[in-house]
Scaffold this motif. Sequence first.
Motif, short mmCIF file in Angstrom:
data_model
loop_
_atom_site.label_atom_id
_atom_site.label_comp_id
_atom_site.label_asym_id
_atom_site.label_seq_id
_atom_site.Cartn_x
_atom_site.Cartn_y
_atom_site.Cartn_z
N UNK A 1 -18.22 8.03 22.93
CA UNK A 1 -18.49 7.53 24.29
C UNK A 1 -19.94 7.12 24.53
N UNK A 2 -20.88 7.87 23.96
CA UNK A 2 -22.29 7.49 24.12
C UNK A 2 -22.58 6.17 23.43
N UNK A 3 -22.00 5.98 22.25
CA UNK A 3 -22.19 4.72 21.52
C UNK A 3 -21.53 3.57 22.26
N UNK A 4 -20.37 3.86 22.85
CA UNK A 4 -19.67 2.82 23.61
C UNK A 4 -20.50 2.41 24.83
N UNK A 5 -21.16 3.38 25.44
CA UNK A 5 -22.04 3.06 26.57
C UNK A 5 -23.20 2.18 26.12
N UNK A 6 -23.71 2.42 24.90
CA UNK A 6 -24.78 1.60 24.36
C UNK A 6 -24.31 0.15 24.19
N UNK A 7 -23.10 -0.02 23.68
CA UNK A 7 -22.55 -1.37 23.53
C UNK A 7 -22.44 -2.07 24.89
N UNK B 1 -19.45 -15.40 21.88
CA UNK B 1 -20.56 -15.79 22.74
C UNK B 1 -20.15 -15.59 24.19
N UNK B 2 -19.63 -16.60 24.85
CA UNK B 2 -19.28 -16.43 26.27
C UNK B 2 -18.21 -15.36 26.46
N UNK B 3 -17.39 -15.11 25.42
CA UNK B 3 -16.31 -14.13 25.57
C UNK B 3 -16.84 -12.71 25.73
N UNK B 4 -18.11 -12.49 25.40
CA UNK B 4 -18.65 -11.14 25.57
C UNK B 4 -18.70 -10.74 27.04
N UNK B 5 -18.73 -11.73 27.92
CA UNK B 5 -18.81 -11.45 29.36
C UNK B 5 -17.44 -11.14 29.96
N UNK B 6 -16.38 -11.37 29.21
CA UNK B 6 -15.03 -11.15 29.73
C UNK B 6 -14.69 -9.66 29.75
N UNK B 7 -13.72 -9.30 30.55
CA UNK B 7 -13.34 -7.89 30.69
C UNK B 7 -12.80 -7.31 29.38
N UNK B 8 -11.99 -8.10 28.71
CA UNK B 8 -11.40 -7.65 27.45
C UNK B 8 -12.30 -8.11 26.31
N UNK B 9 -12.91 -7.17 25.62
CA UNK B 9 -13.92 -7.49 24.61
C UNK B 9 -13.28 -7.79 23.26
N UNK B 10 -13.99 -8.59 22.47
CA UNK B 10 -13.63 -8.85 21.08
C UNK B 10 -14.60 -8.08 20.19
N UNK B 11 -14.12 -7.70 19.00
CA UNK B 11 -14.90 -6.82 18.14
C UNK B 11 -15.04 -7.37 16.72
N UNK B 12 -16.19 -7.07 16.13
CA UNK B 12 -16.47 -7.38 14.73
C UNK B 12 -16.59 -6.04 14.00
N UNK C 1 -12.35 -9.39 12.11
CA UNK C 1 -12.63 -9.76 13.49
C UNK C 1 -11.39 -9.48 14.34
N UNK C 2 -11.60 -8.85 15.47
CA UNK C 2 -10.52 -8.59 16.41
C UNK C 2 -10.79 -9.40 17.67
N UNK C 3 -10.03 -10.48 17.82
CA UNK C 3 -10.20 -11.42 18.93
C UNK C 3 -9.29 -11.05 20.09
N UNK C 4 -9.87 -10.92 21.27
CA UNK C 4 -9.09 -10.55 22.45
C UNK C 4 -8.18 -11.67 22.93
N UNK C 5 -8.51 -12.92 22.62
CA UNK C 5 -7.72 -14.09 23.05
C UNK C 5 -7.50 -14.07 24.57
N UNK D 1 -10.17 4.67 21.78
CA UNK D 1 -10.36 6.03 22.29
C UNK D 1 -9.16 6.50 23.12
N UNK D 2 -7.96 6.15 22.63
CA UNK D 2 -6.74 6.57 23.30
C UNK D 2 -6.28 5.66 24.42
N UNK D 3 -7.08 4.66 24.79
CA UNK D 3 -6.71 3.75 25.88
C UNK D 3 -6.23 2.42 25.29
N UNK D 4 -5.10 1.97 25.80
CA UNK D 4 -4.54 0.70 25.33
C UNK D 4 -5.45 -0.46 25.73
N UNK D 5 -5.86 -1.23 24.74
CA UNK D 5 -6.66 -2.44 24.99
C UNK D 5 -5.81 -3.70 24.89
#
Length: 365
Positions: A16-22, A52-63, A79-83, A117-121
Amino acid sequence: MMEKENIPVYNLFINPKSLMELKKDIWANKSVTGKINIHNKKHDIDVIYRGFYVRELKKKSYHIHFYKPSTWEGAKELHLNAEYKDHSFIRNKLSFDFFSSIGVMTPSAEHVFLVLNGKKEGVYLQLESVDEYYFQKRGIPVHSIFYAVDGDANFSLMSEYDNAPKKSLGMGYEIKYGKDEECSILEEFIFKTNTLLREEFEQEIGNYIDVEKYLLWLAGAVCTQNYDGFVQNYALCRNGEAGLFEILPWDYDGTWGRDVHGEIMEYDFVRIDGFNTLSARMLDVPSFRNLYYKNLLQILNSQFTVDFMKPRIQELHTTLRPFVLKDPYKKDYIEQFDMEPEFICKSITDRNNYLRSELKKRGFS
């Protein structure tokens, strides 16, 4: 755990602390450590937001970057794209499958359901990274890999942004793999693209790039109308025994009738010849132009048709629907999700008819 899993469930764990950093600075390109469970196997990873712009969206994409074990199924990264902007969830996947069908090398792509972390994304598209491991898995020698990261990857001597001469012909590219001298080879290729006379260009450009593969990629980009894809969102790889450049597509969510924001893209938005300096030089040569038009007509008769694409569209839609209903960011848009297959099929019909009419004007029908 979900019942009747038709797509894999990936469990991602970030302290959770690392997630807050992100979350504190979504633009910081500093990864945090985490773990991911794939097919009941745990992997230690570094993780960072991607895009790039997708980082501002509610559903994040991950590398994701694997370090223990050091690879997963032969891959160092994924790469995990939120689409998130694509209500169909399938435009990227559909594009890569289409490119593969016409003979263009592409990253593999499959849908997964991500739990953080147990929450459906929700539903994500897992994309294979184009790196040295990509080519190792396929037994293909590779000399260099460049990512086209912005509009200056236009194969021109001029910047896309201020119409001024580039300070470096490598502008617009980031080297992913290769020795320092590979940058000089790329710059030489771009310089020759812009300075050779037509007859010289026809004779010499094949010493730098696989012309037939480039023209197939161009046809695919023109059919799908990935507007950004002509000057960015691709990997430029010098590979094979001959050491020729080849383009691999990347980030094709703004396709099949919609732009990157999910808005309607008219069927005639991208012209038949596409754009960028290399395409213009290629199509200025009669033999290359004729090959391109012949390839395009063949694709319009075979792969870029509703008959060919509709079964793939329907299969993806049927498989994903139960999981979209469990996606906390998209489940309320299920009606639009259900309308997208018909919308995509209509976009194929309209685009196909437009390109045929343009080919007919040029004497190809």
